[in-house]
Design an enzyme around this catalytic site. Structure first.
Site, short mmCIF file in Angstrom:
data_model
loop_
_atom_site.label_atom_id
_atom_site.label_comp_id
_atom_site.label_asym_id
_atom_site.label_seq_id
_atom_site.Cartn_x
_atom_site.Cartn_y
_atom_site.Cartn_z
N THR A 1 0.63 -1.00 -0.06
CA THR A 1 -0.17 0.13 -0.05
C THR A 1 0.65 1.42 0.09
O THR A 1 0.61 2.37 -0.94
CB THR A 1 -0.64 0.18 1.40
OG1 THR A 1 -2.12 -0.61 1.37
CG2 THR A 1 -1.05 1.33 1.35
N CYS B 1 -9.71 -7.16 1.52
CA CYS B 1 -9.72 -5.48 1.48
C CYS B 1 -11.00 -4.45 1.87
O CYS B 1 -11.29 -3.85 2.33
CB CYS B 1 -9.46 -4.66 0.51
SG CYS B 1 -7.25 -5.37 0.12
N SER C 1 5.75 -6.81 -1.17
CA SER C 1 4.97 -6.85 0.17
C SER C 1 5.19 -8.04 0.90
O SER C 1 5.31 -9.12 0.05
CB SER C 1 3.42 -6.77 0.24
OG SER C 1 3.26 -6.79 1.63
N THR D 1 13.68 5.44 10.53
CA THR D 1 14.12 5.01 10.76
C THR D 1 14.08 3.27 10.08
O THR D 1 12.35 2.29 10.33
CB THR D 1 14.63 4.63 12.05
OG1 THR D 1 14.26 5.52 12.81
CG2 THR D 1 15.16 3.84 12.61
N GLN E 1 1.62 -9.91 -5.72
CA GLN E 1 1.20 -11.57 -5.96
C GLN E 1 1.95 -12.16 -6.96
O GLN E 1 1.43 -13.61 -6.79
CB GLN E 1 -0.34 -11.78 -6.51
CG GLN E 1 -1.70 -10.81 -5.46
CD GLN E 1 -2.30 -11.53 -4.38
OE1 GLN E 1 -1.65 -12.97 -4.56
NE2 GLN E 1 -2.48 -10.69 -2.83
#
Ligand SMILES: *Cc1c(COP(=O)(O)O)cnc(C)c1O
Length: 394
Positions: A73, A328, A200, A241, A180
Protein backbone atom coordinates in the site's frame (compact mmCIF):
# COMPACT_ATOMS: atom_id res chain seq x y z
CA UNK A 1 -8.02 -28.45 15.55
CA UNK A 2 -7.18 -25.13 13.91
CA UNK A 3 -8.97 -24.32 10.69
CA UNK A 4 -7.01 -24.91 7.49
CA UNK A 5 -5.56 -21.66 6.13
CA UNK A 6 -6.52 -21.00 2.50
CA UNK A 7 -6.51 -17.21 2.36
CA UNK A 8 -2.96 -16.78 1.09
CA UNK A 9 -3.83 -13.91 -1.28
CA UNK A 10 -4.85 -11.84 1.75
CA UNK A 11 -1.76 -12.70 3.78
CA UNK A 12 0.72 -15.55 4.02
CA UNK A 13 1.97 -17.15 7.26
CA UNK A 14 5.60 -16.41 8.13
CA UNK A 15 7.98 -19.10 6.95
CA UNK A 16 9.85 -20.50 10.02
CA UNK A 17 13.22 -19.89 8.35
CA UNK A 18 12.25 -16.26 7.67
CA UNK A 19 11.06 -15.80 11.24
CA UNK A 20 14.37 -17.13 12.49
CA UNK A 21 16.23 -14.47 10.47
CA UNK A 22 13.87 -11.77 11.72
CA UNK A 23 14.39 -12.69 15.39
CA UNK A 24 18.15 -13.14 15.03
CA UNK A 25 18.63 -9.75 13.31
CA UNK A 26 16.27 -7.98 15.74
CA UNK A 27 18.34 -9.35 18.62
CA UNK A 28 21.83 -8.93 17.18
CA UNK A 29 21.48 -5.42 15.68
CA UNK A 30 20.04 -3.01 18.25
CA UNK A 31 21.53 0.13 16.68
CA UNK A 32 19.91 2.71 14.45
CA UNK A 33 21.13 2.13 10.87
CA UNK A 34 21.23 5.91 10.37
CA UNK A 35 23.53 6.46 13.40
CA UNK A 36 26.66 5.12 11.79
CA UNK A 37 29.04 7.11 14.03
CA UNK A 38 28.72 4.46 16.71
CA UNK A 39 29.49 0.81 16.23
CA UNK A 40 25.96 -0.44 16.90
CA UNK A 41 24.58 1.89 14.25
CA UNK A 42 27.32 0.98 11.80
CA UNK A 43 26.61 -2.72 12.23
CA UNK A 44 22.87 -2.23 11.78
CA UNK A 45 23.62 -0.19 8.66
CA UNK A 46 25.85 -2.97 7.36
CA UNK A 47 23.11 -5.57 7.96
CA UNK A 48 20.52 -3.38 6.25
CA UNK A 49 22.75 -2.95 3.20
CA UNK A 50 23.30 -6.71 3.08
CA UNK A 51 19.51 -7.19 2.97
CA UNK A 52 19.22 -4.55 0.25
CA UNK A 53 21.85 -6.26 -1.89
CA UNK A 54 20.20 -9.68 -1.41
CA UNK A 55 16.76 -8.36 -2.30
CA UNK A 56 18.10 -6.47 -5.33
CA UNK A 57 19.78 -9.61 -6.62
CA UNK A 58 16.59 -11.69 -6.27
CA UNK A 59 14.57 -9.07 -8.16
CA UNK A 60 17.12 -8.37 -10.93
CA UNK A 61 17.69 -4.82 -9.65
CA UNK A 62 20.58 -2.79 -8.27
CA UNK A 63 20.93 -2.36 -4.50
CA UNK A 64 20.44 1.41 -4.71
CA UNK A 65 17.15 0.86 -6.55
CA UNK A 66 15.56 -0.81 -3.49
CA UNK A 67 13.58 1.44 -1.12
CA UNK A 68 12.29 -0.36 1.96
CA UNK A 69 8.68 0.46 2.89
CA UNK A 70 5.97 -0.95 5.15
CA UNK A 71 4.31 -2.91 2.34
CA UNK A 72 2.61 -2.58 -1.00
CA UNK A 73 0.00 0.00 0.00
CA UNK A 74 2.79 2.39 0.91
CA UNK A 75 4.89 1.39 -2.12
CA UNK A 76 1.96 2.00 -4.47
CA UNK A 77 1.33 5.39 -2.86
CA UNK A 78 4.96 6.42 -3.16
CA UNK A 79 5.23 5.15 -6.73
CA UNK A 80 2.08 6.77 -8.08
CA UNK A 81 1.91 9.98 -6.08
CA UNK A 82 5.69 10.36 -6.14
CA UNK A 83 5.99 9.91 -9.91
CA UNK A 84 2.87 11.96 -10.68
CA UNK A 85 4.20 14.93 -8.72
CA UNK A 86 7.72 14.66 -10.11
CA UNK A 87 6.40 14.44 -13.69
CA UNK A 88 3.59 17.01 -13.46
CA UNK A 89 5.62 19.45 -15.58
CA UNK A 90 5.62 16.99 -18.53
CA UNK A 91 1.99 15.91 -18.35
CA UNK A 92 -0.82 15.04 -15.99
CA UNK A 93 -2.43 11.98 -17.56
CA UNK A 94 -2.21 8.58 -15.84
CA UNK A 95 -3.40 5.20 -17.10
CA UNK A 96 -4.34 2.33 -14.81
CA UNK A 97 -6.98 -0.41 -14.83
CA UNK A 98 -10.28 -1.10 -13.11
CA UNK A 99 -9.00 -4.36 -11.62
CA UNK A 100 -6.10 -2.86 -9.61
CA UNK A 101 -5.83 -3.11 -5.84
CA UNK A 102 -7.54 -0.24 -3.94
CA UNK A 103 -4.10 1.10 -2.99
CA UNK A 104 -3.63 1.95 -6.68
CA UNK A 105 -7.18 2.96 -7.61
CA UNK A 106 -7.76 5.18 -4.58
CA UNK A 107 -4.43 6.97 -5.01
CA UNK A 108 -5.45 7.72 -8.60
CA UNK A 109 -8.86 8.98 -7.44
CA UNK A 110 -7.09 11.24 -4.97
CA UNK A 111 -4.85 12.60 -7.73
CA UNK A 112 -7.93 13.29 -9.88
CA UNK A 113 -9.19 15.58 -7.12
CA UNK A 114 -5.90 17.48 -7.39
CA UNK A 115 -6.11 18.05 -11.13
CA UNK A 116 -4.66 14.90 -12.69
CA UNK A 117 -6.57 13.12 -15.43
CA UNK A 118 -6.83 9.34 -15.05
CA UNK A 119 -8.01 6.67 -17.50
CA UNK A 120 -9.15 3.42 -15.85
CA UNK A 121 -9.08 0.82 -18.61
CA UNK A 122 -11.41 -2.17 -18.52
CA UNK A 123 -10.07 -5.69 -18.27
CA UNK A 124 -11.26 -8.51 -20.51
CA UNK A 125 -13.81 -10.97 -19.11
CA UNK A 126 -10.99 -12.98 -17.46
CA UNK A 127 -9.66 -9.95 -15.56
CA UNK A 128 -6.71 -9.50 -17.91
CA UNK A 129 -5.48 -5.99 -18.73
CA UNK A 130 -4.75 -6.14 -22.45
CA UNK A 131 -1.71 -4.29 -23.84
CA UNK A 132 -3.90 -2.98 -26.68
CA UNK A 133 -6.26 -1.36 -24.15
CA UNK A 134 -3.28 0.49 -22.68
CA UNK A 135 -2.11 1.44 -26.17
CA UNK A 136 -5.55 2.87 -27.03
CA UNK A 137 -5.64 4.90 -23.79
CA UNK A 138 -2.25 6.57 -24.37
CA UNK A 139 -2.42 10.36 -24.83
CA UNK A 140 0.33 12.86 -25.66
CA UNK A 141 0.47 13.92 -21.99
CA UNK A 142 0.45 10.40 -20.47
CA UNK A 143 3.30 10.29 -17.98
CA UNK A 144 2.53 7.16 -15.94
CA UNK A 145 1.05 3.71 -16.55
CA UNK A 146 0.28 1.48 -13.54
CA UNK A 147 -0.77 -2.14 -14.10
CA UNK A 148 -0.51 -5.07 -11.70
CA UNK A 149 1.45 -8.23 -12.54
CA UNK A 150 -1.17 -10.60 -11.14
CA UNK A 151 -4.62 -9.97 -9.73
CA UNK A 152 -5.22 -10.62 -6.03
CA UNK A 153 -8.87 -11.64 -6.46
CA UNK A 154 -9.12 -13.74 -9.60
CA UNK A 155 -5.41 -14.53 -10.08
CA UNK A 156 -5.14 -13.41 -13.70
CA UNK A 157 -1.55 -12.74 -14.82
CA UNK A 158 -0.84 -9.79 -17.14
CA UNK A 159 1.70 -9.41 -19.93
CA UNK A 160 3.61 -6.67 -18.15
CA UNK A 161 6.58 -6.74 -20.55
CA UNK A 162 4.34 -5.69 -23.45
CA UNK A 163 2.66 -3.04 -21.32
CA UNK A 164 6.07 -1.68 -20.24
CA UNK A 165 7.11 -1.45 -23.89
CA UNK A 166 3.96 0.48 -24.82
CA UNK A 167 4.46 2.93 -21.95
CA UNK A 168 8.11 3.48 -22.89
CA UNK A 169 7.38 3.96 -26.60
CA UNK A 170 5.44 7.09 -25.58
CA UNK A 171 7.94 8.19 -22.93
CA UNK A 172 5.74 7.23 -19.96
CA UNK A 173 6.94 5.62 -16.73
CA UNK A 174 5.69 2.09 -15.99
CA UNK A 175 4.72 1.10 -12.45
CA UNK A 176 3.88 -2.51 -11.64
CA UNK A 177 2.21 -3.77 -8.47
CA UNK A 178 3.99 -7.15 -8.39
CA UNK A 179 2.73 -8.09 -4.90
CA UNK A 180 1.02 -11.36 -5.87
CA UNK A 181 3.52 -12.36 -8.55
CA UNK A 182 6.75 -12.64 -6.55
CA UNK A 183 7.89 -16.28 -6.50
CA UNK A 184 4.89 -17.35 -8.58
CA UNK A 185 5.45 -15.66 -11.96
CA UNK A 186 8.51 -14.54 -13.88
CA UNK A 187 9.38 -11.20 -12.24
CA UNK A 188 12.64 -9.49 -13.25
CA UNK A 189 12.78 -5.73 -12.72
CA UNK A 190 15.58 -4.91 -15.11
CA UNK A 191 14.97 -7.49 -17.85
CA UNK A 192 11.25 -6.70 -18.00
CA UNK A 193 12.03 -2.96 -18.09
CA UNK A 194 9.85 -2.10 -15.12
CA UNK A 195 10.46 1.44 -13.80
CA UNK A 196 8.72 1.17 -10.42
CA UNK A 197 7.78 -2.11 -8.73
CA UNK A 198 5.86 -2.69 -5.50
CA UNK A 199 6.16 -5.77 -3.31
CA UNK A 200 4.97 -6.77 0.14
CA UNK A 201 6.53 -9.05 2.76
CA UNK A 202 3.34 -10.63 4.03
CA UNK A 203 2.44 -11.97 0.59
CA UNK A 204 5.77 -13.85 0.37
CA UNK A 205 5.93 -15.52 3.81
CA UNK A 206 7.73 -12.58 5.51
CA UNK A 207 6.29 -10.45 8.35
CA UNK A 208 3.48 -7.95 7.84
CA UNK A 209 4.61 -4.33 7.75
CA UNK A 210 7.58 -5.04 5.47
CA UNK A 211 7.88 -4.32 1.77
CA UNK A 212 9.77 -2.44 -0.89
CA UNK A 213 9.47 -0.16 -3.86
CA UNK A 214 12.07 -0.73 -6.57
CA UNK A 215 12.91 2.51 -8.40
CA UNK A 216 14.90 2.56 -11.64
CA UNK A 217 18.12 4.56 -11.36
CA UNK A 218 19.83 3.73 -14.67
CA UNK A 219 18.92 4.29 -18.32
CA UNK A 220 15.34 5.50 -18.14
CA UNK A 221 15.96 6.95 -14.63
CA UNK A 222 12.79 7.60 -12.65
CA UNK A 223 12.33 10.73 -10.59
CA UNK A 224 10.07 10.60 -7.56
CA UNK A 225 8.95 13.09 -4.98
CA UNK A 226 8.57 11.78 -1.44
CA UNK A 227 5.05 11.60 0.03
CA UNK A 228 6.28 11.48 3.64
CA UNK A 229 8.75 14.02 5.01
CA UNK A 230 11.15 13.97 7.93
CA UNK A 231 14.60 12.71 7.10
CA UNK A 232 17.09 11.51 4.54
CA UNK A 233 16.53 7.76 4.96
CA UNK A 234 16.14 5.63 1.84
CA UNK A 235 17.54 8.37 -0.43
CA UNK A 236 15.07 10.83 1.10
CA UNK A 237 12.19 8.94 -0.55
CA UNK A 238 11.00 7.13 2.55
CA UNK A 239 12.08 8.92 5.69
CA UNK A 240 11.84 7.12 9.02
CA UNK A 241 14.10 4.61 10.74
CA UNK A 242 14.23 1.47 8.64
CA UNK A 243 13.01 -1.84 10.10
CA UNK A 244 16.34 -3.69 9.77
CA UNK A 245 15.03 -7.07 10.94
CA UNK A 246 12.02 -6.68 8.64
CA UNK A 247 14.26 -5.84 5.68
CA UNK A 248 16.47 -8.87 6.40
CA UNK A 249 13.38 -11.09 6.66
CA UNK A 250 11.91 -9.70 3.43
CA UNK A 251 15.19 -10.28 1.59
CA UNK A 252 15.51 -13.89 2.73
CA UNK A 253 11.82 -14.57 2.03
CA UNK A 254 12.06 -13.28 -1.54
CA UNK A 255 15.30 -15.21 -2.13
CA UNK A 256 13.58 -18.37 -0.91
CA UNK A 257 10.47 -17.75 -3.02
CA UNK A 258 12.69 -17.28 -6.09
CA UNK A 259 14.62 -20.47 -5.33
CA UNK A 260 11.35 -22.39 -4.98
CA UNK A 261 9.97 -21.05 -8.24
CA UNK A 262 11.13 -24.10 -10.18
CA UNK A 263 8.93 -26.48 -8.18
CA UNK A 264 6.48 -24.66 -5.90
CA UNK A 265 4.12 -23.09 -8.46
CA UNK A 266 3.72 -26.52 -10.08
CA UNK A 267 2.99 -28.18 -6.73
CA UNK A 268 0.45 -25.53 -5.73
CA UNK A 269 -1.23 -25.58 -9.15
CA UNK A 270 -1.56 -29.36 -8.76
CA UNK A 271 -3.37 -28.89 -5.43
CA UNK A 272 -5.52 -26.15 -6.92
CA UNK A 273 -6.55 -28.33 -9.88
CA UNK A 274 -7.33 -31.20 -7.54
CA UNK A 275 -9.44 -28.90 -5.38
CA UNK A 276 -11.34 -27.60 -8.38
CA UNK A 277 -12.06 -31.14 -9.57
CA UNK A 278 -13.50 -32.03 -6.16
CA UNK A 279 -15.57 -28.83 -5.95
CA UNK A 280 -16.88 -29.09 -9.52
CA UNK A 281 -17.92 -32.70 -8.95
CA UNK A 282 -19.58 -31.97 -5.60
CA UNK A 283 -21.30 -28.73 -6.67
CA UNK A 284 -22.31 -29.33 -10.28
CA UNK A 285 -23.24 -25.72 -11.10
CA UNK A 286 -20.04 -24.13 -9.66
CA UNK A 287 -17.95 -22.19 -12.18
CA UNK A 288 -14.57 -20.48 -12.02
CA UNK A 289 -13.92 -16.77 -12.54
CA UNK A 290 -10.73 -15.67 -14.25
CA UNK A 291 -8.39 -17.10 -16.84
CA UNK A 292 -7.95 -20.82 -17.48
CA UNK A 293 -4.24 -20.24 -18.22
CA UNK A 294 -1.96 -17.34 -17.20
CA UNK A 295 -3.23 -17.58 -13.68
CA UNK A 296 -1.66 -17.55 -10.22
CA UNK A 297 -1.10 -21.21 -9.29
CA UNK A 298 -2.85 -21.02 -5.91
CA UNK A 299 -5.90 -19.07 -7.00
CA UNK A 300 -9.46 -20.37 -7.20
CA UNK A 301 -12.24 -17.83 -7.61
CA UNK A 302 -15.43 -19.86 -7.56
CA UNK A 303 -18.97 -18.79 -8.34
CA UNK A 304 -21.59 -21.00 -6.68
CA UNK A 305 -24.98 -19.85 -8.03
CA UNK A 306 -27.57 -19.51 -5.30
CA UNK A 307 -25.04 -19.54 -2.43
CA UNK A 308 -24.23 -16.21 -0.85
CA UNK A 309 -20.47 -16.16 -0.34
CA UNK A 310 -20.58 -14.39 3.05
CA UNK A 311 -22.88 -17.09 4.41
CA UNK A 312 -20.68 -19.84 2.98
CA UNK A 313 -17.44 -18.35 4.35
CA UNK A 314 -19.10 -18.12 7.77
CA UNK A 315 -20.49 -21.66 7.54
CA UNK A 316 -17.08 -23.23 6.80
CA UNK A 317 -15.01 -21.03 9.11
CA UNK A 318 -14.32 -23.65 11.77
CA UNK A 319 -12.79 -25.92 9.13
CA UNK A 320 -11.20 -23.61 6.56
CA UNK A 321 -10.42 -19.92 6.15
CA UNK A 322 -11.36 -18.65 2.70
CA UNK A 323 -12.73 -15.27 1.72
CA UNK A 324 -15.74 -13.70 0.10
CA UNK A 325 -14.26 -11.67 -2.75
CA UNK A 326 -11.34 -9.56 -1.62
CA UNK A 327 -10.34 -9.41 2.05
CA UNK A 328 -9.70 -5.69 1.79
CA UNK A 329 -13.35 -5.12 1.01
CA UNK A 330 -15.12 -7.60 3.25
CA UNK A 331 -16.31 -4.89 5.62
CA UNK A 332 -18.05 -3.09 2.76
CA UNK A 333 -21.26 -4.37 1.26
CA UNK A 334 -20.12 -3.39 -2.25
CA UNK A 335 -19.66 -6.22 -4.71
CA UNK A 336 -16.07 -6.89 -5.84
CA UNK A 337 -14.93 -4.11 -8.19
CA UNK A 338 -12.77 -6.68 -9.99
CA UNK A 339 -15.66 -9.01 -10.85
CA UNK A 340 -17.78 -6.03 -11.94
CA UNK A 341 -14.93 -4.79 -14.17
CA UNK A 342 -14.83 -8.26 -15.73
CA UNK A 343 -18.46 -7.77 -16.72
CA UNK A 344 -19.96 -10.05 -14.08
CA UNK A 345 -23.23 -9.20 -12.32
CA UNK A 346 -23.39 -7.99 -8.72
CA UNK A 347 -25.24 -11.22 -7.88
CA UNK A 348 -22.37 -13.30 -9.23
CA UNK A 349 -19.92 -11.15 -7.26
CA UNK A 350 -21.87 -11.81 -4.04
CA UNK A 351 -21.86 -15.53 -4.78
CA UNK A 352 -18.11 -15.83 -5.38
CA UNK A 353 -15.57 -17.18 -2.89
CA UNK A 354 -11.82 -16.78 -3.19
CA UNK A 355 -9.57 -19.65 -2.22
CA UNK A 356 -5.84 -18.92 -2.01
CA UNK A 357 -3.61 -21.98 -1.68
CA UNK A 358 -0.08 -21.50 -0.45
CA UNK A 359 3.24 -22.97 0.64
CA UNK A 360 1.92 -24.74 3.72
CA UNK A 361 -1.14 -26.39 2.19
CA UNK A 362 -1.16 -30.13 1.66
CA UNK A 363 -3.28 -32.65 -0.22
CA UNK A 364 -5.05 -33.48 3.06
CA UNK A 365 -6.02 -29.82 3.42
CA UNK A 366 -7.50 -29.88 -0.08
CA UNK A 367 -9.59 -32.96 0.64
CA UNK A 368 -10.89 -31.74 4.02
CA UNK A 369 -11.56 -28.17 2.84
CA UNK A 370 -13.30 -29.26 -0.37
CA UNK A 371 -15.50 -31.69 1.57
CA UNK A 372 -16.58 -28.95 3.95
CA UNK A 373 -17.20 -26.35 1.23
CA UNK A 374 -19.29 -28.85 -0.75
CA UNK A 375 -21.30 -29.94 2.29
CA UNK A 376 -22.07 -26.40 3.42
CA UNK A 377 -22.84 -25.16 -0.10
CA UNK A 378 -25.39 -27.94 -0.60
CA UNK A 379 -26.94 -27.13 2.79
CA UNK A 380 -27.23 -23.46 1.89
CA UNK A 381 -28.68 -24.35 -1.52
CA UNK A 382 -31.32 -26.57 0.12
CA UNK A 383 -32.17 -23.75 2.52
CA UNK A 384 -32.61 -21.22 -0.28
CA UNK A 385 -34.61 -23.73 -2.35
CA UNK A 386 -36.88 -24.32 0.64
CA UNK A 387 -37.27 -20.56 1.16
CA UNK A 388 -38.07 -20.06 -2.54
CA UNK A 389 -40.61 -22.90 -2.51
CA UNK A 390 -42.20 -21.35 0.56
CA UNK A 391 -42.37 -17.91 -1.08
CA UNK A 392 -43.85 -19.19 -4.34
CA UNK A 393 -46.40 -21.28 -2.42
CA UNK A 394 -47.61 -17.96 -1.01
C1 LIG B 1 -2.02 -7.24 -0.53
C2 LIG B 1 -1.89 -6.41 -1.75
C3 LIG B 1 -1.56 -5.04 -1.66
C4 LIG B 1 -1.40 -4.34 -0.32
O1 LIG B 1 -0.25 -4.78 0.32
P1 LIG B 1 0.01 -4.42 1.87
O2 LIG B 1 1.41 -4.86 2.07
O3 LIG B 1 -0.98 -5.21 2.64
O4 LIG B 1 -0.16 -2.97 2.03
C5 LIG B 1 -1.42 -4.34 -2.83
N1 LIG B 1 -1.57 -4.92 -4.03
C6 LIG B 1 -1.89 -6.23 -4.17
C7 LIG B 1 -2.03 -6.81 -5.52
C8 LIG B 1 -2.06 -7.01 -3.02
O5 LIG B 1 -2.38 -8.30 -3.17
Amino acid sequence: MNPIYMDNHASTPIDPEVLETFVEVARAYPGNPASTDNLHGAEAHGRLEKARAELAQSLDAKPREVIFTSGSTESNNLAIQGAARALAGSGMHIITSRVEHPSVIEVCRHLEESGWHVTYVDSDSDGRVLPESIERAMLPDTVLVSVMAANNEVGTVNDIESIARIAHARGAVFHCDATQAIGMCDVAFNRQEIDLMSLSGHKVYAPRGTGALVVRTSGHRVRLQPVVFGGGHERGLRPGTVNVAGAAALAIAVAKAMRMRASEPVRIAGLRDQMWELLATGIPNAVQNGAANSRLPGNLSVHIPGVESKALVAAVRRTVSVSAGSACSTEHVDPSHVLLAMGQSATRAFETIRIGLGRFNTEDDVIVASGEIIKRSLELLRLSDAANAHTSAG
